[in-house]
Write a protein that holds these residues in place. Structure first.
Motif, PDB file in Angstrom:
ATOM      1  N   VAL A   1       9.443  -0.905  48.486  1.00 33.06           N
ATOM      2  CA  VAL A   1       8.090  -0.393  48.251  1.00 33.06           C
ATOM      3  C   VAL A   1       7.970   1.029  48.779  1.00 33.06           C
ATOM      4  CG1 VAL A   1       5.640  -0.721  48.780  1.00 33.06           C
ATOM      5  CG2 VAL A   1       7.089  -2.697  48.341  1.00 33.06           C
ATOM      6  N   LEU A   2       7.386   1.891  47.962  1.00 35.49           N
ATOM      7  CA  LEU A   2       7.138   3.278  48.322  1.00 35.49           C
ATOM      8  C   LEU A   2       5.643   3.537  48.168  1.00 35.49           C
ATOM      9  CD1 LEU A   2       8.170   6.174  48.966  1.00 35.49           C
ATOM     10  CD2 LEU A   2       8.447   6.485  46.504  1.00 35.49           C
ATOM     11  N   LYS A   3       4.983   3.911  49.255  1.00 39.44           N
ATOM     12  CA  LYS A   3       3.543   4.198  49.227  1.00 39.44           C
ATOM     13  C   LYS A   3       3.335   5.706  49.135  1.00 39.44           C
ATOM     14  CE  LYS A   3       1.896   0.021  50.352  1.00 39.44           C
ATOM     15  NZ  LYS A   3       0.791  -0.696  49.851  1.00 39.44           N
ATOM     16  N   LEU A   4       2.545   6.110  48.153  1.00 44.33           N
ATOM     17  CA  LEU A   4       2.169   7.513  47.966  1.00 44.33           C
ATOM     18  C   LEU A   4       0.652   7.580  48.004  1.00 44.33           C
ATOM     19  CD1 LEU A   4       4.557   8.530  45.048  1.00 44.33           C
ATOM     20  CD2 LEU A   4       4.740   9.166  47.436  1.00 44.33           C
ATOM     21  N   GLY A   5       0.096   7.684  49.196  1.00 46.32           N
ATOM     22  CA  GLY A   5      -1.359   7.630  49.331  1.00 46.32           C
ATOM     23  C   GLY A   5      -1.845   6.258  48.910  1.00 46.32           C
ATOM     24  N   ALA A   6      -2.706   6.217  47.898  1.00 46.33           N
ATOM     25  CA  ALA A   6      -3.227   4.945  47.394  1.00 46.33           C
ATOM     26  C   ALA A   6      -2.308   4.325  46.344  1.00 46.33           C
ATOM     27  CB  ALA A   6      -4.614   5.160  46.803  1.00 46.33           C
ATOM     28  N   LYS A   7      -1.300   5.068  45.908  1.00 41.88           N
ATOM     29  CA  LYS A   7      -0.408   4.597  44.851  1.00 41.88           C
ATOM     30  C   LYS A   7       0.795   3.876  45.455  1.00 41.88           C
ATOM     31  CE  LYS A   7       1.543   6.297  40.564  1.00 41.88           C
ATOM     32  NZ  LYS A   7       1.674   7.462  39.703  1.00 41.88           N
ATOM     33  N   THR A   8       1.165   2.765  44.848  1.00 45.90           N
ATOM     34  CA  THR A   8       2.326   1.995  45.272  1.00 45.90           C
ATOM     35  C   THR A   8       3.367   2.034  44.172  1.00 45.90           C
ATOM     36  OG1 THR A   8       0.953   0.516  46.590  1.00 45.90           O
ATOM     37  CG2 THR A   8       3.140  -0.277  46.008  1.00 45.90           C
ATOM     38  N   LEU A   9       4.590   2.422  44.537  1.00 46.98           N
ATOM     39  CA  LEU A   9       5.700   2.444  43.589  1.00 46.98           C
ATOM     40  C   LEU A   9       6.799   1.506  44.077  1.00 46.98           C
ATOM     41  CD1 LEU A   9       5.960   6.274  42.864  1.00 46.98           C
ATOM     42  CD2 LEU A   9       4.912   4.523  41.422  1.00 46.98           C
ATOM     43  N   ILE A  10       7.614   1.074  43.143  1.00 45.63           N
ATOM     44  CA  ILE A  10       8.728   0.179  43.437  1.00 45.63           C
ATOM     45  C   ILE A  10      10.033   0.943  43.215  1.00 45.63           C
ATOM     46  CG2 ILE A  10       9.857  -1.990  42.798  1.00 45.63           C
ATOM     47  CD1 ILE A  10       7.036  -2.396  43.917  1.00 45.63           C
ATOM     48  N   LYS A  11      10.884   0.974  44.232  1.00 44.01           N
ATOM     49  CA  LYS A  11      12.199   1.606  44.097  1.00 44.01           C
ATOM     50  C   LYS A  11      13.073   0.642  43.286  1.00 44.01           C
ATOM     51  CE  LYS A  11      11.651   3.564  48.683  1.00 44.01           C
ATOM     52  NZ  LYS A  11      12.155   3.495  50.064  1.00 44.01           N
ATOM     53  N   ARG A  12      13.381   1.043  42.065  1.00 45.01           N
ATOM     54  CA  ARG A  12      14.016   0.147  41.100  1.00 45.01           C
ATOM     55  C   ARG A  12      15.336  -0.449  41.583  1.00 45.01           C
ATOM     56  NH1 ARG A  12      17.915   0.771  37.714  1.00 45.01           N
ATOM     57  NH2 ARG A  12      17.918   3.023  37.913  1.00 45.01           N
ATOM     58  N   LYS A  13      16.249   0.354  42.087  1.00 43.55           N
ATOM     59  CA  LYS A  13      17.562  -0.155  42.491  1.00 43.55           C
ATOM     60  C   LYS A  13      17.460  -1.153  43.647  1.00 43.55           C
ATOM     61  CE  LYS A  13      20.391   3.534  40.698  1.00 43.55           C
ATOM     62  NZ  LYS A  13      21.420   4.531  40.949  1.00 43.55           N
ATOM     63  N   LYS A  14      16.622  -0.838  44.635  1.00 40.36           N
ATOM     64  CA  LYS A  14      16.440  -1.764  45.761  1.00 40.36           C
ATOM     65  C   LYS A  14      15.736  -3.039  45.301  1.00 40.36           C
ATOM     66  CE  LYS A  14      16.690   1.334  49.668  1.00 40.36           C
ATOM     67  NZ  LYS A  14      16.177   1.627  50.987  1.00 40.36           N
ATOM     68  N   PHE A  15      14.807  -2.904  44.351  1.00 39.14           N
ATOM     69  CA  PHE A  15      14.112  -4.059  43.791  1.00 39.14           C
ATOM     70  C   PHE A  15      15.101  -4.954  43.048  1.00 39.14           C
ATOM     71  CE2 PHE A  15      11.132  -5.752  40.381  1.00 39.14           C
ATOM     72  CZ  PHE A  15      10.499  -6.656  41.216  1.00 39.14           C
ATOM     73  N   GLU A  16      16.003  -4.359  42.285  1.00 39.50           N
ATOM     74  CA  GLU A  16      17.030  -5.128  41.580  1.00 39.50           C
ATOM     75  C   GLU A  16      17.904  -5.901  42.572  1.00 39.50           C
ATOM     76  OE1 GLU A  16      19.080  -2.127  39.337  1.00 39.50           O
ATOM     77  OE2 GLU A  16      17.702  -2.310  37.636  1.00 39.50           O
TER      78      GLU A  16
ATOM     79  N   TRP B   1      14.773   1.481  32.754  1.00 34.47           N
ATOM     80  CA  TRP B   1      16.040   1.247  33.459  1.00 34.47           C
ATOM     81  C   TRP B   1      16.695   2.531  33.958  1.00 34.47           C
ATOM     82  CZ3 TRP B   1      15.206   0.395  28.312  1.00 34.47           C
ATOM     83  CH2 TRP B   1      15.869   1.212  27.427  1.00 34.47           C
ATOM     84  N   GLN B   2      16.110   3.700  33.609  1.00 36.40           N
ATOM     85  CA  GLN B   2      16.628   4.969  34.112  1.00 36.40           C
ATOM     86  C   GLN B   2      15.729   5.591  35.175  1.00 36.40           C
ATOM     87  OE1 GLN B   2      17.255   7.463  30.680  1.00 36.40           O
ATOM     88  NE2 GLN B   2      19.249   6.559  30.265  1.00 36.40           N
ATOM     89  N   LYS B   3      14.557   5.034  35.393  1.00 35.99           N
ATOM     90  CA  LYS B   3      13.627   5.579  36.383  1.00 35.99           C
ATOM     91  C   LYS B   3      14.052   5.174  37.787  1.00 35.99           C
ATOM     92  CE  LYS B   3       9.434   5.798  33.626  1.00 35.99           C
ATOM     93  NZ  LYS B   3       8.023   5.390  33.577  1.00 35.99           N
ATOM     94  N   ALA B   4      13.845   6.042  38.729  1.00 33.56           N
ATOM     95  CA  ALA B   4      14.144   5.735  40.130  1.00 33.56           C
ATOM     96  C   ALA B   4      13.049   4.861  40.722  1.00 33.56           C
ATOM     97  CB  ALA B   4      14.279   7.012  40.940  1.00 33.56           C
ATOM     98  N   CYS B   5      11.796   5.151  40.354  1.00 34.13           N
ATOM     99  CA  CYS B   5      10.649   4.397  40.871  1.00 34.13           C
ATOM    100  C   CYS B   5       9.797   3.906  39.715  1.00 34.13           C
ATOM    101  CB  CYS B   5       9.802   5.268  41.795  1.00 34.13           C
ATOM    102  SG  CYS B   5      10.651   5.741  43.301  1.00 34.13           S
ATOM    103  N   LEU B   6       9.252   2.709  39.884  1.00 33.76           N
ATOM    104  CA  LEU B   6       8.427   2.081  38.861  1.00 33.76           C
ATOM    105  C   LEU B   6       7.030   1.813  39.399  1.00 33.76           C
ATOM    106  CD1 LEU B   6      10.969  -0.721  37.832  1.00 33.76           C
ATOM    107  CD2 LEU B   6      10.716   1.526  36.783  1.00 33.76           C
ATOM    108  N   THR B   7       6.050   1.821  38.515  1.00 28.61           N
ATOM    109  CA  THR B   7       4.720   1.357  38.904  1.00 28.61           C
ATOM    110  C   THR B   7       4.779  -0.167  39.007  1.00 28.61           C
ATOM    111  OG1 THR B   7       3.971   1.088  36.621  1.00 28.61           O
ATOM    112  CG2 THR B   7       3.600   3.261  37.652  1.00 28.61           C
ATOM    113  N   ILE B   8       3.744  -0.753  39.557  1.00 27.59           N
ATOM    114  CA  ILE B   8       3.688  -2.215  39.653  1.00 27.59           C
ATOM    115  C   ILE B   8       3.779  -2.820  38.249  1.00 27.59           C
ATOM    116  CG2 ILE B   8       2.236  -4.187  40.302  1.00 27.59           C
ATOM    117  CD1 ILE B   8       3.220  -2.859  42.767  1.00 27.59           C
ATOM    118  N   GLU B   9       3.061  -2.234  37.304  1.00 22.55           N
ATOM    119  CA  GLU B   9       3.053  -2.747  35.937  1.00 22.55           C
ATOM    120  C   GLU B   9       4.442  -2.650  35.300  1.00 22.55           C
ATOM    121  OE1 GLU B   9       0.807  -0.558  37.178  1.00 22.55           O
ATOM    122  OE2 GLU B   9      -0.912  -1.910  37.304  1.00 22.55           O
TER     123      GLU B   9
END
Length: 65
Positions: A41-56, A8-16
């Motif tokens: 959704v934030l794409k970093l090359g092959a890695k996909t991250l989730i922007k936590r606040k926007k996801f919420e 809950w303090q991270k800016a970006c989360l992995t899919i898991e």
């Protein structure tokens, strides 16, 4: 000893992490991300991250996933 930042303090989360945080399966999240462009959704090359606040915010206004 490894210092872990709580989800809950991270800016970006992995899919898991996003799946564990939201209760939505990682398979469902991956499928939805493939089908449509989302602003959380934030794409970093092959890695996909989730922007936590926007996801919420997305989850707050969504009735179905």
């Amino acid at each position: 000893m490894k210092n872990e930042v709580p989800i809950w303090q991270k800016a970006c989360l992995t899919i898991e992490e996003a799946a564990a945080y939201s209760g939505i399966s990682d398979k469902t999240l991956r499928n939805r991300i493939k089908e449509q462009d989302y602003d959380f959704v934030l794409k970093l090359g092959a890695k996909t991250l989730i922007k936590r606040k926007k996801f919420e915010k997305f989850l707050e206004v969504s009735d179905t996933i």
